[in-house]
Design an enzyme around this catalytic site. Structure first.
Site, PDB file in Angstrom:
ATOM      1  CG  ASP A   8      -1.819  -1.163   1.360  1.00 15.87           C
ATOM      2  OD1 ASP A   8      -1.326  -2.295   1.229  1.00 15.87           O
ATOM      3  OD2 ASP A   8      -3.014  -0.970   1.622  1.00 15.87           O
ATOM      4  CG  HIS A  68      -9.640   3.901   1.647  1.00 13.07           C
ATOM      5  ND1 HIS A  68     -10.585   4.739   2.208  1.00 13.07           N
ATOM      6  CD2 HIS A  68      -9.009   3.312   2.691  1.00 13.07           C
ATOM      7  CE1 HIS A  68     -10.518   4.659   3.525  1.00 13.07           C
ATOM      8  NE2 HIS A  68      -9.575   3.795   3.842  1.00 13.07           N
TER       9      HIS A  68
HETATM   10 FE   FE2 Z   1      -7.387  -0.608   2.688  1.00 11.66          FE
END
Ligand code: FE2
Length: 245
Positions: A8, A68
């Site tokens: 991420d 998200h």
């Molecule tokens: Fe996430």
């Protein structure tokens, strides 16, 4: 095939780490397939089209998302003409974009990249296992594709490990994302699939999972929000997992 998955990416410093480091890493390690999880790249929440293009220009063959995906509303539109951008496969049918992509790797092979959301401690989504099963069955490894990578995005390590065993022997790599904390349980499962519960975060580790500490601490210690969460943009660490199949 050499696969490199970057965990991420959070905020501007994480994006800069990818754009500055990934091209050289691809060259040095002779990476054939580079994948970036970019769901928190835009100031900690969501992704924009310029950031997607920045990752692709740095050498990303695919960019995966997560819970998200739509935090930046423009993603709902530009994902339709961003063939390397992959949102979770188990969104409600009709959601923009696709939950998987077939990409040509840097060594001229074919790879399937799939993104799925878990359901424990996450917002409600459709069953990821049935959809993963269908997707994998439609693209048999070493028959119609040369590699399959599943980004399983969720909170619970138990659910990620279940996804690992569920896919074992049928995909090249199951990589967990979302917690922004790298785990030390990387291994090859009994039937040959590489697995890690979480690839970690690419961003500023002098933070609370990529978010500036101050507001997070204020909320946790007083229960009163006094500002919005912002990505920490100090010196980044690039975090991920590399696999040779
Ligand atoms: Fe996430």
């Amino acid at each position: 095939m050499r696969i490199f998955f970057i965990g991420d990416v959070v905020g501007r410093s994480g994006c800069v780490a990818v754009s500055q480091r990934l091209p050289q890493m691809i060259a040095d390690w002779k990476i054939d397939l580079a994948i970036v999880n970019g769901e928190n790249a835009a100031d900690g929440f969501g992704i924009t089209e310029p950031i997607y293009r920045e990752f692709v220009a740095a050498g990303a063959d695919a960019v995966t998302l997560g819970n998200h995906s739509w935090s930046k509303k423009e993603a709902l539109a530009f994902i339709e003409h961003a063939p390397r951008l992959i949102r979770p496969i188990n969104y409600i049918p009709g959601a923009p974009g696709c939950g998987s992509a077939l990409v040509e790797t840097k060594n001229g092979k074919r790879a399937l990249v799939v993104n799925a959301l878990g359901r424990l401690l996450m917002d409600p989504v459709n069953d990821p296992f049935g959809l993963l099963d269908r997707e994998i069955a439609a693209h048999p490894l070493r028959e119609t594709v040369d590699a399959i990578v599943v980004d399983f995005h969720c909170e619970a390590t138990s659910e990620k490990l279940a996804a690992g065993y569920f896919c074992d022997g049928r995909v090249s790599l199951v990589v967990g994302t979302h917690t922004h904390v790298p785990t030390a349980d990387h291994r090859i499962l009994p039937r040959g699939t590489a697995y890690i519960s979480d690839a970690g975060m690419t961003g500023d580790y002098e933070s609370i999972i990529g978010i500036k500490k101050e507001e997070m601490l204020r909320r946790l210690t007083t229960g009163i929000p006094s500002g919005r969460f912002e990505a920490a943009n100090g010196v980044p660490t690039l975090c991920g997992v590399a696999v040779e199949t």
